[in-house]
Write an enzyme that holds these catalytic residues in place. Structure first.
Site, mmCIF file in Angstrom:
data_model
loop_
_atom_site.group_PDB
_atom_site.id
_atom_site.type_symbol
_atom_site.label_atom_id
_atom_site.label_comp_id
_atom_site.label_asym_id
_atom_site.label_seq_id
_atom_site.Cartn_x
_atom_site.Cartn_y
_atom_site.Cartn_z
ATOM 1 N N THR A 286 8.950 -16.753 -44.894
ATOM 2 C CA THR A 286 10.044 -15.884 -44.472
ATOM 3 C C THR A 286 11.200 -15.863 -45.462
ATOM 4 O OG1 THR A 286 10.966 -17.715 -43.165
ATOM 5 C CG2 THR A 286 9.511 -16.175 -42.020
ATOM 6 N N SER B 34 11.503 -21.017 -46.869
ATOM 7 C CA SER B 34 11.528 -21.021 -45.406
ATOM 8 C C SER B 34 10.248 -20.347 -44.924
ATOM 9 C CB SER B 34 12.757 -20.281 -44.858
ATOM 10 O OG SER B 34 12.849 -20.448 -43.449
ATOM 11 N N SER B 35 9.755 -20.793 -43.774
ATOM 12 C CA SER B 35 8.521 -20.215 -43.247
ATOM 13 C C SER B 35 8.491 -20.356 -41.743
ATOM 14 C CB SER B 35 7.299 -20.902 -43.861
ATOM 15 O OG SER B 35 7.239 -22.256 -43.451
ATOM 16 N N SER B 36 7.561 -19.649 -41.124
ATOM 17 C CA SER B 36 7.350 -19.735 -39.689
ATOM 18 C C SER B 36 6.230 -20.729 -39.421
ATOM 19 C CB SER B 36 6.986 -18.355 -39.124
ATOM 20 O OG SER B 36 6.773 -18.427 -37.734
ATOM 21 N N MET C 200 7.753 -27.938 -45.789
ATOM 22 C CA MET C 200 8.571 -27.908 -47.003
ATOM 23 C C MET C 200 9.587 -29.034 -46.931
ATOM 24 S SD MET C 200 9.413 -23.867 -47.260
ATOM 25 C CE MET C 200 8.123 -22.655 -46.963
#
Length: 297
Positions: free
Chosen positions: A2, A23-25, A172
């Site tokens: 994201t 950033s990620s889901s 992360m």
């Protein structure tokens, strides 16, 4: 993904993405698994580190009620999008845009702390802001890319202990815990050579790589072609130490230089692990005190 490189949304990019994601889901099933591991109970005050898209925050609000949920996001733009998404669901927990490694003292003490970013060491602030008997669930990893969930119980004396869990869970790393840029590499032609006891196969195994990180916590791994063969290089930018391994006539040769000898430390640590019967990560214990963090088996 994201967000990329701290500012870019994937939709802004055409073609191959060459920058690092920031950033990620999280996979929804992993969100649920982690909340089960957190052992959330009714009226538990929860501090979430890493709001991200807000999905796990929403699940916490649905389970506990928004008044029991505080969530911190490092990046203001990511936090803003999560705030909007939660608002559309009619959920208004305490949302903070700040460095999650510092926790949020204004809402302490918490019954539970959960992190959806990885750390190399558990921050002292999380322990200080968790009531005795409370739980911290976080992913502990390192710069060689191996990590695992840890569930720690906070004690009256300000320490925390607990076991690693299973699943090879990876997030992360929190931005202050990411490795520094390698920059200009040292002269890899220098150094002392010897036959290696352990070759680079250890780098391909998740658990052995985790053990290696304990021995060389500031080492980064890269491969390069040199003199007609592939060398696997561990570089410790902070100390200037390095080790390069290559295969010759069916044997592994290591060449090292700098104030530390990274592969010596790796072989010693892996040797102790093998002598103990190569225990699984679920048999590793994490202990955090004011003096620092230790991981043993």
């Amino acid at each position: 993904m994201t967000q990329i490189a701290g500012t870019i949304m994937p939709a802004d990019i055409r073609g191959q993405i060459m920058r690092d994601p920031t950033s990620s889901s999280t996979l929804p099933s992993l969100v649920v698994r982690m909340l089960e591991d957190l052992q959330v109970e009714p009226e538990s005050k929860v501090l979430e580190i890493g709001t991200g898209t807000g999905y796990s925050t929403a699940v916490l609000c649905a389970r506990l009620g928004e008044e029991y949920v505080t969530s911190i996001e490092y990046d203001e733009e990511v936090a803003s999008r999560a705030r909007t998404a939660l608002g559309r669901r009619g959920m208004y927990p305490t949302l903070v845009s700040s460095d999650g490694l510092l926790g949020y003292a204004e809402g302490a003490p918490y019954d539970r702390v959960i992190a959806t970013c990885g750390v190399c060491t558990v921050p002292a602030a999380w322990i200080e802001q968790t009531r005795p008997g409370g739980l911290i669930l976080t992913t502990i990893g390192g710069w060689l890319g191996s990590s695992e969930l840890a569930r720690l119980t906070v004690h009256n004396d300000g320490t925390a202990t607990g076991l690693l869990l299973s699943g090879q869970v990876s997030f992360m790393l929190a931005r202050p815990h990411t490795p520094p840029a390698l920059g200009l590499l040292p002269d890899l032609s220098e150094g002392k050579e010897r036959e290696a006891i352990i070759g680079t196969d250890a780098l391909n195994d998740w658990t052995s790589r985790f053990v290696m990180q304990l021995a060389a916590p500031h080492a980064q791994h890269l491969t390069m072609e040199r003199d007609g063969h592939t060398e696997h290089v561990l570089v410790d930018v902070e100390s200037g130490s390095w080790a390069a391994l290559y295969e010759k006539d069916g044997r592994w040769i290591v060449r090292q230089d700098g104030p530390n000898a990274p592969w010596d430390a790796v072989e010693e640590q892996l040797g102790r692990w093998h002598a103990a019967g190569t225990p699984a990560l679920e048999e590793f214990t994490v202990s955090v005190t004011p003096q620092g963090q230790t991981i043993t088996w």
